[in-house]
Design an enzyme around this catalytic site. Structure first.
Site, PDB file in Angstrom:
ATOM      1  CE  LYS A 293     -10.765  -5.628  -3.895  1.00  0.00           C
ATOM      2  NZ  LYS A 293     -10.266  -4.353  -3.386  1.00  0.00           N
TER       3      LYS A 293
ATOM      4  CE  LYS B 142      -4.036  -2.113   0.412  1.00  0.00           C
ATOM      5  NZ  LYS B 142      -5.165  -1.915  -0.510  1.00  0.00           N
TER       6      LYS B 142
HETATM    7 MG    MG Z   1      -7.096  -2.113  -4.264  1.00  0.00          MG
END
Ligand code: MG
Length: 368
Positions: A264, A165
């Site tokens: 997703k 991240k």
């Molecule tokens: Mg992502």
């Protein structure tokens, strides 16, 4: 098929370690586990993976409960008999949005359908082989040493690629450090929409770190600016947050906003829509992979079945049960060996629900 009963288990799962991104810190997960009982006695399981506040998607656990109880579950009873889970995808089109609530039921219906056929879900979806390569995402760490240690642990487990991240101020230096210690580890960076087009020069500097992709650097619903950015970057852009539906995927492809899409399944409304996106991408030479949302074993099992489809070119964010949980709600727990998960050869999602664990984590059980 006909649905006889729907039970929604609201559970609270504490994470072993907080997961930190550009947007938020997650230290526990409230999830809805859906148990759908069919007339033939089979039970399908699904999961609603929304968060408890709208920091990542607009939907929350509370909005999902509302939509499930007031609209989706009544529609399911009204439908009566149906032949195939695709009927649920069509049925729920009468209500706009609320994809994560829809997915909680739709995936459970697929599980029940595969069980009634006595076949593993991944085969019913069209997956060829029951093992998949997987990667893992590592949240932001307090210091360099901790980050390198977490990456090394993931490499030692055998994860096929690591996702880091990043956010403004925690980017190039982090990559410099990681690459100086681990020059060859397949890496993705995920910015979770924390940059703007004004950061193009900085993002361009990431080209030198040999990244597989940069995930969602710009706005969470953007396509136009990502297309602008992709023109100047050599590193492929992957859109994640922007991919909320088949139409969103079409837009990304038409505008050349990305070379890779993260699918997703809960964000797009379930397995039928995720398969449509997979097929569209395959026709257009766009690679996809299965993103994760800190799911329990139930959500992961659905994700794994989807990831067996052959357009899923990159290892998904599908970690072992033990990455987040002291104890998962499925048995056996999901294990990663040599960077792979071997899907069980059992009907449906292939895992049993650990009813004792489900009960222990349960806050509320709602019968419909
Ligand atoms: Mg992502």
């Amino acid at each position: 098929m006909k649905v006889e009963r729907v039970t929604v288990h609201k559970i609270r799962l504490p994470l072993k370690q907080p997961f930190i991104t550009a947007l938020n810190t997650v230290d526990e997960r409230i999830l809805l586990i859906t148990e759908v009982t069919f007339q033939d006695g089979k039970i399908g399981w699904g999961e609603c993976s929304a968060f408890d506040t709208p920091w990542y998607t607009e939907e929350t656990i509370d909005t999902c409960l509302h939509v499930l109880s007031k609209y989706l579950i009544p529609a399911l009873y009204e439908l009566g008999e149906f032949e195939h889970p695709k009927a649920i995808h069509a049925l729920f089109k009468r209500y706009r949005g609320h994809h994560m609530a829809k997915s909680a039921i739709e995936t459970a219906v697929w599980d029940g359908y595969a069980k009634s056929l006595e076949r593993p879900l991944f085969q019913v979806l069209g997956g060829k082989s029951g093992d998949i390569e997987v990667g893992t995402a590592i949240g932001m760490q307090s210091d360099e040493e901790a980050l390198l240690q977490r990456i090394q642990e993931a490499v030692d487990i055998g994860y096929r690629r690591i996702k880091l991240k990043v956010k403004p101020g925690e980017d190039l230096e982090v990559l410099e450090t990681v690459r100086s210690h681990l020059p060859d580890v397949p890496l993705i960076v995920d910015a979770n929409s924390s940059y703007t087009l004004a950061d193009s020069d900085l993002l361009k500097q990431m080209d030198r770190y040999n990244l597989l992709m940069i995930e969602q650097p710009l706005g969470s619903r953007d396509f136009v600016e990502h297309a602008e950015l992709q023109k100047v970057l050599d590193t492929p852009i992957c859109l994640d947050e922007s991919i909320t539906s088949f139409e969103a995927a079409q837009t990304a492809i038409a505008l050349k906003s990305a070379q890779i899409l993260a699918v997703k399944l809960s964000r797009v409304g379930g397995l039928a829509e995720a398969i449509r996106i997979h097929d569209l991408c395959k026709r257009n030479g766009i690679e996809v992979w299965a993103g994760g949302m800190i799911e329990s074993g139930v959500g992961k099992a659905h994700n794994m079945a989807l990831a067996t489809l052959d357009g899923f070119a990159y290892p998904g964010d599908i970690a072992a049960s033990s990455k987040y949980w002291e104890k998962d709600i499925i048995t056996p727990e999901i294990g990663v060996q040599g960077g792979k998960i071997v899907l069980p050869d059992q009907p449906g999602i292939g895992y049993e629900i650990d009813m004792e664990a489900l009960k222990a984590y349960s806050e509320e059980t709602l019968e419909y």
